[in-house]
Design an enzyme around this catalytic site. Structure first.
Site, PDB file in Angstrom:
ATOM      1  N   GLU A  40       0.825  -1.211   0.000  1.00 20.32           N
ATOM      2  CA  GLU A  40       0.000   0.000   0.000  1.00 20.32           C
ATOM      3  C   GLU A  40       0.859   1.260   0.000  1.00 20.32           C
ATOM      4  O   GLU A  40       0.527   2.249  -0.633  1.00 20.32           O
ATOM      5  CB  GLU A  40      -0.955   0.006   1.203  1.00 20.32           C
ATOM      6  CG  GLU A  40      -2.072  -1.015   1.102  1.00 20.32           C
ATOM      7  CD  GLU A  40      -2.978  -0.820  -0.108  1.00 20.32           C
ATOM      8  OE1 GLU A  40      -3.019   0.296  -0.657  1.00 20.32           O
ATOM      9  OE2 GLU A  40      -3.626  -1.787  -0.518  1.00 20.32           O
ATOM     10  N   TYR A 123      -5.983   6.506   4.554  1.00 18.99           N
ATOM     11  CA  TYR A 123      -6.075   5.552   3.442  1.00 18.99           C
ATOM     12  C   TYR A 123      -5.282   4.279   3.759  1.00 18.99           C
ATOM     13  O   TYR A 123      -5.804   3.160   3.656  1.00 18.99           O
ATOM     14  CB  TYR A 123      -5.569   6.166   2.123  1.00 18.99           C
ATOM     15  CG  TYR A 123      -5.399   5.081   1.090  1.00 18.99           C
ATOM     16  CD1 TYR A 123      -6.499   4.573   0.416  1.00 18.99           C
ATOM     17  CD2 TYR A 123      -4.152   4.481   0.875  1.00 18.99           C
ATOM     18  CE1 TYR A 123      -6.371   3.517  -0.464  1.00 18.99           C
ATOM     19  CE2 TYR A 123      -4.013   3.418   0.003  1.00 18.99           C
ATOM     20  CZ  TYR A 123      -5.130   2.945  -0.666  1.00 18.99           C
ATOM     21  OH  TYR A 123      -5.004   1.890  -1.517  1.00 18.99           O
ATOM     22  N   ASP A 141      -8.977   6.147  -2.354  1.00 23.40           N
ATOM     23  CA  ASP A 141      -7.880   6.769  -3.111  1.00 23.40           C
ATOM     24  C   ASP A 141      -8.484   7.496  -4.322  1.00 23.40           C
ATOM     25  O   ASP A 141      -9.721   7.584  -4.459  1.00 23.40           O
ATOM     26  CB  ASP A 141      -6.849   5.716  -3.533  1.00 23.40           C
ATOM     27  CG  ASP A 141      -7.403   4.725  -4.552  1.00 23.40           C
ATOM     28  OD1 ASP A 141      -8.611   4.811  -4.880  1.00 23.40           O
ATOM     29  OD2 ASP A 141      -6.630   3.878  -5.034  1.00 23.40           O
TER      30      ASP A 141
END
Ligand code: SF4
Length: 376
Positions: A40, A123, A141
């Protein structure tokens, strides 16, 4: 009026589409929070296919959290070289050390603890915790913002926190009883593969519920932001060689001729390699843009003459052709200039500087502009 909610049928269709069409990516079936976290972080600002080889190399070297926590920053930056946004790598390392010290070496499953780690924002926390621990946290996102603003016909400013919150709430209501990690990934994948800037609506599993498609506004959403052009920095990158060594070897004329015949061409680099002549690299401060990376000494255009004079640098030839690179916040346009630096001279503005033989240059994590300038 109630805000729009994704129906259970939309959830079923989204997941059915996801399991049939998702890309086969290295981290897709991963359940280890550490490995999901690394993926990520790499995927922020970087496309999946670009990130994949970096991800594999990184995990070969640092297969688990303790191995990363014990790493030297230089080695982490070196493995990150080419991915850009180096602050991500430094934060990853700082967070790994903190997890080692405060969380028994395991990525925390509690959202507040995750959010307290360096570089972990809403996020990243939502993505890692939803995939690894099935926490119902919406991971939003840019791809997800695009899909949801179109589905709901939301013409708000996509950079505003108000719009981001609306999108987050919408995605949060789409979990129903599905695994939140799969739902989050499905939204992102739909944005990456179908609801792209130029949407492929005939292939979309959610076309039946899309307001923008119904109103013919898909191409207008999300609303565009007017972006000011990036500032341009011009300057000089110095290819500095140790003066005493070049002069003792009688190499000055040879190097000067090689450069003048083809400024910044391969001939000059070949001479350096053949004579094993070191170049001076300087290290940027750890904090800030490109922090901790090594680069050729450089100054902005207006400072060039004063710098040459103060450093007692003797030019070896004229400046070479411009080398350009676009960073996230500015564009750089630098001209390479070869010169000789007296061996007793230390450049005052960089605390760390090193003479590096040509064969060892690639072992240093270097800025993109330096790699482009050297060409080796
Ligand atoms: Fe995007 Fe078109 Fe699907 Fe709407 S129908 S979500 S605009 S791809």
């Amino acid at each position: 009026m109630d805000p729009p909610s994704p129906s259970l049928e939309a959830g079923h269709r989204l997941l059915a589409w996801f399991f049939a069409h998702r890309r086969d990516l290295s981290w897709r079936e991963e359940s280890d929070p550490y490995r999901i976290w690394v993926s990520e972080v790499m995927l922020q600002q970087t496309r999946s296919r670009t990130a994949e080889p970096f991800y594999r190399r990184f995990l070969e070297r640092f297969p688990d959290l303790p191995s990363l926590a014990a790493a030297e920053e230089q080695e982490v930056l070196k493995l990150w070289e080419g991915l850009g946004y180096y602050g991500r790598a430094r934060s990853l390392l700082a967070a790994a050390r903190e997890i080692g010290a405060r969380h028994d070496g395991r990525f925390p499953s509690d959202p507040r603890a995750a959010l307290a780690l360096p570089g972990v924002g809403p996020y990243t926390a939502a993505a890692v915790l939803s995939i690894a621990f099935a926490r119902p946290l919406p991971a939003v996102d840019g791809n997800v913002v695009r899909v949801v603003t179109r589905l709901t016909g939301d013409g708000g400013d996509p950079a505003s926190s108000a719009l981001r919150n609306r999108v987050r709430e919408y995605v949060g209501r789409s979990f129903h009883n599905f695994h939140p990690g799969w739902v989050n990934q499905a939204w992102m994948e739909l944005g990456a593969l179908v609801c792209r800037p130029a949407p492929d609506c005939p292939s979309c599993p959610l076309a039946f519920a899309c307001l923008a498609l119904r109103e013919g506004r898909a191409a207008e959403l999300p609303a565009r932001r007017a972006r000011p052009p990036l500032p341009l920095r011009r300057g000089t990158m110095f290819l500095l060689l140790p003066r005493q060594r070049v002069e003792a070897g009688g190499l000055r004329a040879e190097l000067s001729a090689a450069w003048t015949a083809d400024p910044a061409g391969r001939g000059f680099g070949e001479r350096l390699r053949a004579r094993d002549l070191p170049l001076l690299l300087v290290r940027r401060p750890s904090r800030g843009l490109l922090g901790g990376l090594w680069e050729l000494p450089n100054v902005e255009e207006a400072e060039e003459e004063a710098f040459l004079l103060a450093s007692r640098i003797a030019r070896l030839g004229p400046a070479g052709p411009e080398v350009r690179h676009a960073y996230s916040h500015f564009r750089a346009c630098y001209r390479p200039l070869p010169g000789l630096l007296p061996g007793d001279k230390v450049l005052g503005r960089w605390p760390e500087q090193r003479w590096v033989p040509p064969g060892e240059l690639a072992g240093y994590p270097r800025s993109r502009l330096t790699i482009k300038t050297l060409g080796f």
